[in-house]
Design a protein around this motif. Structure first.
Motif, PDB file in Angstrom:
ATOM      1  N   ALA A   1      -2.422   6.640   6.273  1.00  0.00           N
ATOM      2  CA  ALA A   1      -1.914   5.411   5.664  1.00  0.00           C
ATOM      3  C   ALA A   1      -2.889   4.258   5.798  1.00  0.00           C
ATOM      4  O   ALA A   1      -2.756   3.251   5.104  1.00  0.00           O
ATOM      5  CB  ALA A   1      -0.579   5.023   6.303  1.00  0.00           C
ATOM      6  N   CYS A   2      -3.890   4.364   6.681  1.00  0.00           N
ATOM      7  CA  CYS A   2      -4.837   3.266   6.876  1.00  0.00           C
ATOM      8  C   CYS A   2      -5.614   3.013   5.594  1.00  0.00           C
ATOM      9  O   CYS A   2      -6.234   3.926   5.032  1.00  0.00           O
ATOM     10  CB  CYS A   2      -5.811   3.591   8.010  1.00  0.00           C
ATOM     11  SG  CYS A   2      -7.058   2.296   8.272  1.00  0.00           S
TER      12      CYS A   2
ATOM     13  N   SER B   1       0.816  -1.210   0.000  1.00  0.00           N
ATOM     14  CA  SER B   1       0.000   0.000   0.000  1.00  0.00           C
ATOM     15  C   SER B   1       0.851   1.262   0.000  1.00  0.00           C
ATOM     16  O   SER B   1       0.329   2.356  -0.176  1.00  0.00           O
ATOM     17  CB  SER B   1      -0.924   0.013   1.222  1.00  0.00           C
ATOM     18  OG  SER B   1      -0.161   0.176   2.410  1.00  0.00           O
ATOM     19  N   ARG B   2       2.131   1.109   0.208  1.00  0.00           N
ATOM     20  CA  ARG B   2       3.012   2.282   0.211  1.00  0.00           C
ATOM     21  C   ARG B   2       4.365   1.891  -0.357  1.00  0.00           C
ATOM     22  O   ARG B   2       4.985   0.941   0.104  1.00  0.00           O
ATOM     23  CB  ARG B   2       3.163   2.816   1.627  1.00  0.00           C
ATOM     24  CG  ARG B   2       4.001   4.078   1.720  1.00  0.00           C
ATOM     25  CD  ARG B   2       3.936   4.653   3.112  1.00  0.00           C
ATOM     26  NE  ARG B   2       2.589   5.109   3.404  1.00  0.00           N
ATOM     27  CZ  ARG B   2       2.290   6.358   3.760  1.00  0.00           C
ATOM     28  NH1 ARG B   2       3.230   7.249   3.843  1.00  0.00           N
ATOM     29  NH2 ARG B   2       1.054   6.700   4.019  1.00  0.00           N
TER      30      ARG B   2
ATOM     31  N   PRO C   1       0.027  -3.584   8.645  1.00  0.00           N
ATOM     32  CA  PRO C   1       0.864  -3.683   7.449  1.00  0.00           C
ATOM     33  C   PRO C   1       1.227  -2.335   6.840  1.00  0.00           C
ATOM     34  O   PRO C   1       2.240  -2.214   6.159  1.00  0.00           O
ATOM     35  CB  PRO C   1       0.001  -4.507   6.485  1.00  0.00           C
ATOM     36  CG  PRO C   1      -0.916  -5.274   7.351  1.00  0.00           C
ATOM     37  CD  PRO C   1      -1.201  -4.374   8.527  1.00  0.00           C
ATOM     38  N   THR C   2       0.398  -1.307   7.086  1.00  0.00           N
ATOM     39  CA  THR C   2       0.707   0.004   6.524  1.00  0.00           C
ATOM     40  C   THR C   2       1.405   0.920   7.526  1.00  0.00           C
ATOM     41  O   THR C   2       1.699   2.068   7.204  1.00  0.00           O
ATOM     42  CB  THR C   2      -0.573   0.694   6.018  1.00  0.00           C
ATOM     43  OG1 THR C   2      -1.446   0.952   7.119  1.00  0.00           O
ATOM     44  CG2 THR C   2      -1.287  -0.173   5.009  1.00  0.00           C
ATOM     45  N   GLY C   3       1.647   0.443   8.743  1.00  0.00           N
ATOM     46  CA  GLY C   3       2.420   1.201   9.707  1.00  0.00           C
ATOM     47  C   GLY C   3       1.697   2.345  10.372  1.00  0.00           C
ATOM     48  O   GLY C   3       2.330   3.283  10.857  1.00  0.00           O
ATOM     49  N   VAL C   4       0.378   2.302  10.451  1.00  0.00           N
ATOM     50  CA  VAL C   4      -0.371   3.348  11.151  1.00  0.00           C
ATOM     51  C   VAL C   4       0.062   3.376  12.616  1.00  0.00           C
ATOM     52  O   VAL C   4       0.148   2.341  13.264  1.00  0.00           O
ATOM     53  CB  VAL C   4      -1.884   3.098  11.044  1.00  0.00           C
ATOM     54  CG1 VAL C   4      -2.652   4.099  11.891  1.00  0.00           C
ATOM     55  CG2 VAL C   4      -2.334   3.180   9.593  1.00  0.00           C
TER      56      VAL C   4
ATOM     57  N   ALA D   1      -8.255   5.447  13.004  1.00  0.00           N
ATOM     58  CA  ALA D   1      -7.692   6.134  11.839  1.00  0.00           C
ATOM     59  C   ALA D   1      -8.782   6.741  10.981  1.00  0.00           C
ATOM     60  O   ALA D   1      -8.635   7.854  10.459  1.00  0.00           O
ATOM     61  CB  ALA D   1      -6.848   5.147  11.026  1.00  0.00           C
ATOM     62  N   ARG D   2      -9.890   6.025  10.819  1.00  0.00           N
ATOM     63  CA  ARG D   2     -10.983   6.552   9.991  1.00  0.00           C
ATOM     64  C   ARG D   2     -11.595   7.804  10.617  1.00  0.00           C
ATOM     65  O   ARG D   2     -11.946   8.757   9.900  1.00  0.00           O
ATOM     66  CB  ARG D   2     -12.054   5.482   9.797  1.00  0.00           C
ATOM     67  CG  ARG D   2     -11.622   4.246   9.020  1.00  0.00           C
ATOM     68  CD  ARG D   2     -10.859   4.566   7.764  1.00  0.00           C
ATOM     69  NE  ARG D   2     -10.816   3.418   6.846  1.00  0.00           N
ATOM     70  CZ  ARG D   2     -10.122   3.386   5.716  1.00  0.00           C
ATOM     71  NH1 ARG D   2      -9.401   4.437   5.366  1.00  0.00           N
ATOM     72  NH2 ARG D   2     -10.153   2.315   4.934  1.00  0.00           N
ATOM     73  N   VAL D   3     -11.726   7.817  11.925  1.00  0.00           N
ATOM     74  CA  VAL D   3     -12.260   9.015  12.587  1.00  0.00           C
ATOM     75  C   VAL D   3     -11.324  10.198  12.367  1.00  0.00           C
ATOM     76  O   VAL D   3     -11.767  11.321  12.092  1.00  0.00           O
ATOM     77  CB  VAL D   3     -12.462   8.749  14.092  1.00  0.00           C
ATOM     78  CG1 VAL D   3     -12.778  10.047  14.832  1.00  0.00           C
ATOM     79  CG2 VAL D   3     -13.588   7.741  14.306  1.00  0.00           C
ATOM     80  N   LEU D   4     -10.017   9.949  12.440  1.00  0.00           N
ATOM     81  CA  LEU D   4      -9.063  11.036  12.236  1.00  0.00           C
ATOM     82  C   LEU D   4      -9.034  11.486  10.776  1.00  0.00           C
ATOM     83  O   LEU D   4      -8.850  12.676  10.485  1.00  0.00           O
ATOM     84  CB  LEU D   4      -7.677  10.604  12.698  1.00  0.00           C
ATOM     85  CG  LEU D   4      -7.564  10.328  14.199  1.00  0.00           C
ATOM     86  CD1 LEU D   4      -6.164   9.864  14.557  1.00  0.00           C
ATOM     87  CD2 LEU D   4      -7.934  11.549  15.013  1.00  0.00           C
TER      88      LEU D   4
END
Length: 978
Positions: A577-578, A392-393, A650-653, A610-613
Motif C-alpha cells: 500500500a505504500c 490511494s485506496r 495515510p495509506t495504512g501501511v 515498505a520499499r525494501v519489502l
C-alpha cells in the motif's frame, strides 16, 4: 547511465574515489531498494546513493560523476509524484547533510536556507525567530517532509498559492553547483562565482551569463507567447523569467527545472507577514463542476486559500478516521474550502459572510459551515491535506495511482475543463478521487488504473494522451505543481511548439552540455509508460496462517471490470500500500516513525522499509524466508513495532505486522533468539515469577545475572520492573469488589496483574463512580508478546482461546487496562483469528481511557481533585487503534489546567527497549518527545502503557508515573506537584 561491464567498472571506480575522499556512499541492495521509488508510479534502481555532508563534498561528487560520465539524480524528501527523484544514476540525497538555516533578516524579510531543510521546519524556525510576525508561505501538503531544494526543483505551491503564488515568487537568490562542479550564485540580473578567487567558477559564470542573455534575446517572441499564460503553468522550463521585462531573473528560471540544469545547495527566500488569525468557510455543492463555476466569484473576494475536494475523499476520510473527522463539513457532494486572514477573527468571519451572501445569490451553494475554532479548522484542513494518501485506496481496497494528478487551466476555465475531463475518466471506466487548488485552476486526481497487466497499461497510456490533448485544448498546463518528471515530459510536445522544445533543449545544454543531470526529464524524455513500478509486481495475498480475507472484505471487480483483485491484506502488513508520500519522514506531528526521528535515515522510515519489502516480492516472488535476507533484517531492525504507521500513514501501511509475519516465517521450526522465549513468553512465566517474587526481584538486580542476560539479549542497562507477590495480587483483585452480571467487564492483563496490580481496584472504583457496575472477565492472554516476537501460531491460539471465553452472548463493554492488550484484542483478533466471534468481541473492547471518555460524554465528571500540571504519554498502540484524543479529553474535562503532551513513542514499545542491541536507539527515541515533556516539570505523569511507565523510570528513577485509573481514583489523595 553506462551499461554493461564497462559501465559497472566506471561506477565502482567512482564509488571508490568518493569513499577515498571521505564521502558517504551506499550501494547496498537495501539502500538501492529504498531509493528505487519516490511517490510516483515509477521504479528505477539507482547505481548508488551518496550523502554529501557539505557543499565541498557535493562539488567533489559532481566533478567525479562528470569525469566518469555517471549521471546524477538529486533528491530531497523523495516525495515527487512525477518520478523526478529517481533515476538509473547516482542519487544524491541532500536531505541529511545540508540542513542549516541562517539568521532571519527581518528588515528585508528573507533568510538563507540549505537545500535539505524541510519546509515545515523552516516555517517553524522563522515564526519562532520573528515572534510570529513573519512566516514562509509555500505550503504543499508534503511540507512536513519536502525539502527546500526539492520544492524549488518542481516549483511547489500549496494551499495558499492564490495569495502567495509559487515557489518561484519566493526565491530571491540561489547558490548552485553546476554539472562540472562550478560553485555559483544566481539571482535577478546576475550570475557570479561563490568565490571570486576561484577561476573555474568565475569563467563558468561568465560563460553561462552570456549564453542565457543570448538565448533570451534570440527568442523573445516565443518566450512571451508560450510561457507564463496561466497561474500554474509549471510544465517545461520557466524561461519567461529571462525576458528583459522580468529582469533576467536566473534564479526564477531555474525554479521548476527539476534538477536537470544545476544542483541547488542553498537559497535565499523571501518571507511574508503571518496572518494574525484566519476563518474557514466550507461550501457544499451538488457536484464538482458547480463548485468550480463559483471560483471566479470567490477569487474576487481575495481569500488566502481556495481548495476543492469531492465527496469521495470525504467518504474515505470518514471510513478510515471516523465520522468525527469530517463532521464539520456541510452537506454536499463536492466542497470548496475558502480561508480568509484577518487581524481579528471578527474581520475574517465578516469577509466569509460577505462572500457567502454573493454566492447564495448565484444559487449553486447548497450548504455551508463557518469554522473559527483553531482545532476544528486544523481538522478540516487535514481532510484536504491528506487527500493524496487517503485517496490511494478506495473503500473496497482497490488502489489508485497518480499519472494525471497535476493538470491546470486558467481558473475561469476550470469548470469547462472538468466538464470534459470527468466524462473522459468515465469513458475509460476509471474512478476519480479529486481535490486541488481550485483558486489556481490546478486539479489533483488519483485514478484506479490497472498498471499490472498489458491491457491496463495500454489503457493508461491512451487515457493519458487524450487527457493531455484535452488540457492543452483548454490552454492549460500538463503540470500545475508537481513538475513533468517521468510522468509528463514525453507529452511536452503536445503543449509546446517544436521551436519552444528546441529552446528548452538549448537552455539545458548551456547548463549541462554532457547531459549528466537527471537525464530523461523535460529534455530527451523517457517514455511515460516505461519503468512502471507495478510492471512485473506480483499480486498481493495473505501471509501464512492468516485468514483469507479481512473481515467484511470480498473479492470485487475493479471499476473498469478488468481483473478480479482480492481485497485482503497485501504481503506482510500491507506494505504494497505504500505509495511514497513520506509522512513517516516528518519530524513532528503524529507518532510515526520514531526510529526515523532518532536516525534521520530513510532505512528507518516506514516508507524505506515498505520499499525494501516490495523489492523482496519482486526478486523472490513471495515473502518466504525473507527475514534471512540481510537487506530485510537491516530495514526492520530498528522498527519498534509501535503500530503508529498503521494510523499515521495515510495509506495504512503496518510495518509492525510485516515484521511479525516475516519473523514468524523465518523461525518456523527453528531455534529462536533467547528474547523470544524470555520476553516473548513472559506471560507464561509470570504466574511462577509472582509466586517467587522476592527471589525473582533479587535475581533481576543481581549483577552477574544481568551480565548473562545482556549476553543473551536482555539489556543490562534497562531498569527491570519489580514482580508483585501473588498474595498482593490476589488482595488487589479482591479489593476491586467485582460484581456478577455487571454492566461492564474489566480485563486484567498479564502485565497489570504482575507489575501494577494496584491499578485493578482503582479502575473498578473509577468505573463504579461513573455509574456502572463492574465485573471481571475470565482469565485469558491476548498473545501480544507472541505477536511482537513473530510467534503468530502461538498468538493465534491464545487469541482464539480468549475470544471463546469473552464471547459470552452479551454486548457489555470489555475495559482493558493495558492499551497494547486492548489493541491486540480489538485489532489483531479479527485479523489473525477471523470469524464473527472475533468481530463481536473486538467491538466490545475499550481501552480504559476510552471507557472513561465515554462516561464523561454521558455527563459524569471525576470526583478526584485534579493536579495543576500533568504530562501525558499516550501508548503508541492506543494511538494507532483508539486514537490519542481520549486521555486528553478526559484530563481537560477533569480540570487539569496545564497539560504537556508527549507527542511520539516513548522508545520502549514492548520488547524493543528491553533488547540489548536496541537500548541506545530506545533512549534516542525518548529524546524526541518524552524527555522534553518530563523536563517541563509537570507534577503528574500519566502512562497507561506499562512500557511507557518503564521508560519514565529509566529516564528519571526518582520519578514515578501513574495509570489514569490511579489518577482518577476517588480514593486517591489530592495531587501535589513534585
Amino acid at each position: 547511465m553506462p551499461h554493461g561491464d564497462d559501465g559497472d567498472t566506471k561506477v565502482e571506480q567512482l564509488l571508490a574515489a568518493l569513499r577515498g575522499q571521505g564521502i558517504e556512499v551506499d550501494n547496498s541492495p537495501r539502500r538501492l531498494s529504498e531509493y528505487s521509488y519516490d511517490a510516483s508510479n515509477y521504479r528505477v534502481r539507482p547505481a548508488a546513493v551518496v550523502f554529501p555532508a557539505t557543499v565541498d563534498d557535493l562539488r567533489k561528487v559532481v566533478r567525479e560523476c562528470s569525469a566518469s560520465g555517471v549521471p546524477i539524480t538529486p533528491r530531497g524528501g523523495g516525495t515527487s509524484m512525477a518520478g523526478n527523484a529517481i533515476g538509473q544514476s547516482l542519487v544524491i540525497d541532500l536531505s541529511r547533510g545540508l540542513t542549516t538555516v541562517g539568521e532571519v533578516d527581518g528588515g528585508n524579510a528573507s533568510v538563507w536556507v540549505d537545500a535539505g531543510v524541510i519546509l515545515g521546519e523552516l516555517r517553524s524556525y522563522v515564526e519562532k525567530a520573528t515572534g510570529d510576525e513573519l512566516t514562509f508561505a509555500p505550503d504543499p501538503s508534503s511540507m512536513t517532509r519536502a525539502t527546500i531544494g526539492g520544492s524549488i526543483g518542481n516549483d511547489a505551491c500549496g494551499n495558499h498559492s492564490v495569495a502567495y503564488g509559487r515557489m518561484t515568487q519566493h526565491v530571491q537568490e540561489l547558490e548552485l553547483v553546476t554539472a562540472d562542479g562550478a560553485h555559483l550564485h544566481a539571482g535577478r540580473d546576475f550570475l557570479r562565482a561563490a568565490d571570486a578567487g576561484e577561476q573555474h567558477s568565475v569563467a563558468r559564470a561568465s560563460e553561462l551569463l552570456a549564453g542565457l542573455k543570448e538565448l533570451a534575446q534570440a527568442n523573445l517572441a516565443p518566450l512571451r507567447v508560450e510561457l507564463g499564460n496561466i497561474p500554474r503553468q509549471v510544465s517545461g522550463y520557466h524561461l519567461g523569467h529571462l525576458l528583459p521585462e522580468n529582469g533576467l531573473d536566473i534564479a526564477g528560471a531555474l525554479a521548476g527545472s527539476e534538477g536537470t540544469c544545476a544542483l541547488v545547495v542553498r537559497a535565499k527566500v523571501g518571507l511574508v507577514p503571518k496572518p494574525r488569525t484566519t476563518a474557514l468557510l466550507c461550501l457544499g455543492y451538488a457536484n464538482t463542476i458547480d463548485s468550480a463555476r463559483d471560483v471566479m466569484t470567490i477569487l474576487a473576494a481575495k481569500p488566502s486559500a481556495i481548495e476543492g475536494l469531492d465527496a469521495s475523499i470525504v467518504d474515505i476520510m470518514r471510513h478510515r478516521r471516523g465520522a468525527a473527522s469530517v463532521d464539520s463539513l456541510p452537506q454536499g457532494k463536492a466542497f470548496v474550502m475558502v480561508e480568509f486572514p484577518g487581524d481579528t477573527m471578527e474581520q475574517a468571519a465578516s469577509d466569509c459572510g460577505q462572500l457567502l451572501a454573493k454566492l447564495r445569490a448565484d444559487g449553486r451553494v447548497v450548504d455551508h459551515t463557518l469554522v473559527t475554532e483553531p482545532r476544528e479548522r486544523a481538522k478540516l484542513w487535514r481532510v484536504r491535506e491528506d487527500g493524496a494518501g487517503l485517496s490511494s485506496r478506495r473503500i473496497d481496497g482497490v488502489q489508485t495511482w497518480p499519472g494525471w494528478e497535476d493538470s491546470a487551466v486558467a481558473p475561469e476555465r476550470l469548470a469547462d475543463y472538468l466538464s470534459e475531463l470527468l466524462p473522459l475518466v468515465e469513458k475509460y471506466g476509471y474512478t476519480a478521487f479529486m481535490y486541488g487548488h481550485f483558486g489556481a485552476g490546478c486539479v489533483h486526481m488519483r485514478l484506479d488504473y490497472d498498471l499490472r497487466s498489458d491491457p491496463g497499461r495500454e489503457a493508461f497510456e491512451n487515457f493519458t494522451r487524450e487527457a493531455a490533448a484535452l488540457v492543452v485544448a483548454h490552454d492549460g498546463s500538463l503540470s500545475g505543481e508537481h513538475g513533468d518528471g517521468r510522468a509528463r515530459s514525453e507529452l511536452l510536445d503536445v503543449m509546446y511548439s517544436p521551436s519552444m522544445l528546441d529552446i528548452f533543449r538549448a537552455f539545458k545544454n548551456l547548463w549541462d552540455p554532457a547531459g549528466v543531470l537527471n537525464p530523461g526529464i523535460i529534455v530527451d524524455p523517457e517514455p511515460f509508460a516505461a519503468s512502471l513500478a507495478l510492471d512485473g509486481a506480483p499480486q498481493p495475498g495473505p501471509a501464512h496462517g492468516e485468514p483469507a480475507a479481512m473481515p467484511g472484505a470480498d473479492v470485487v471487480p475493479s471499476s473498469a471490470g478488468r481483473s478480479l483483485l482480492p481485497v485482503v491484506s497485501p504481503f506482510v502488513g500491507n506494505t504494497h500500500a505504500c505509495i511514497g508520500v513520506g509522512r513517516c519522514r516528518a519530524t513532528a506531528g503524529g507518532f510515526m516513525c520514531p526510529s526515523y526521528r532518532a536516525t534521520k535515515d530513510e532505512k528507518d522510515s516506514t516508507r524505506g522499509r515498505a520499499r525494501v519489502l516490495q523489492e523482496l516480492t519482486r526478486t523472490k516472488g513471495t515473502s518466504h524466508d525473507g527475514w534471512s535476507s540481510p537487506e530485510v533484517r537491516e530495514a526492520l531492525d530498528l522498527c519498534l513495532s509501535c503500530k503508529a504507521c498503521s494510523a499515521d500513514c495515510p495509506t495504512g501501511v503496518d510495518i509492525a505486522e510485516a515484521k511479525s509475519q516475516l519473523v514468524d516465517e523465518h523461525y518456523r521450526g527453528k531455534i529462536r533468539p533467547f528474547t523470544h522465549y524470555s520476553i516473548g513468553w513472559l506471560p507464561r512465566w509470570l504466574p511462577l515469577l509472582t509466586r517467587i517474587a522476592p527471589l525473582a526481584n533479587v535475581g533481576t538486580s543481581f549483577g552477574p545475572f544481568r551480565w548473562v542476560g545482556e549476553k543473551l539479549g536482555v539489556s543490562a542497562r534497562r531498569r527491570l520492573p519489580a514482580f508483585a507477590r501473588s498474595g498482593r495480587i490476589e488482595r488487589r483483585v479482591r479489593e476491586a469488589q467485582f460484581a456478577d452480571n455487571a454492566d461492564v467487564l474489566l480485563f486484567i492483563d498479564s502485565f497489570t496483574r504482575a507489575f501494577r496490580p494496584e491499578v485493578v481496584p482503582a479502575a473498578a472504583r473509577v468505573l463504579r463512580d461513573s455509574g456502572v457496575s463492574v465485573g471481571c472477565t475470565p482469565d485469558a492472554c491476548c498473545g501480544l508478546t507472541w505477536i511482537s516476537t513473530g510467534q503468530r501460531d502461538g498468538a493465534r491460539r491464545r487469541l482464539a482461546k480468549l475470544i471463546s471465553r469473552l464471547d459470552d452472548g452479551s454486548d457489555r463493554d470489555i475495559v482493558v487496562l493495558e492499551p497494547s492488550c486492548a489493541v491486540a484484542i480489538r485489532d489483531e483478533g479479527p485479523k489473525m483469528v477471523g470469524g464473527a466471534a472475533a468481530a463481536r468481541v473486538a467491538a466490545r473492547v475499550r481501552s480504559f481511557s476510552v471507557a472513561v471518555d465515554e462516561a464523561i460524554k454521558r455527563g459524569w465528571k471525576p470526583s478526584a481533585v485534579p493536579p495543576n500540571t500533568a504530562v501525558l504519554q499516550t501508548h503508541c498502540h492506543e494511538h494507532a487503534v483508539f486514537g490519542s484524543g481520549a486521555q486528553k479529553r478526559v484530563l481537560e474535562a477533569w480540570g487539569v489546567p496545564n497539560l504537556v503532551e508527549s507527542s511520539s513513542c516513548c522508545g520502549v514499545a514492548g520488547n524493543f527497549g528491553f533488547e540489548a542491541e536496541h537500548f541506545d536507539t530506545s533512549m534516542k527515541v525518548a529524546e524526541h518527545s518524552i524527555v522534553p515533556a518530563l523536563d517541563s516539570g509537570a507534577g503528574l505523569v500519566l502512562t497507561d502503557g506499562f512500557s511507557c511507565a518503564m521508560q519514565v523510570s529509566q529516564i528519571d528513577p526518582e520519578r514515578s508515573s501513574k495509570h489514569l485509573a490511579i489518577a482518577l481514583d476517588p480514593h486517591s489523595a489530592r495531587w501535589t506537584e513534585n
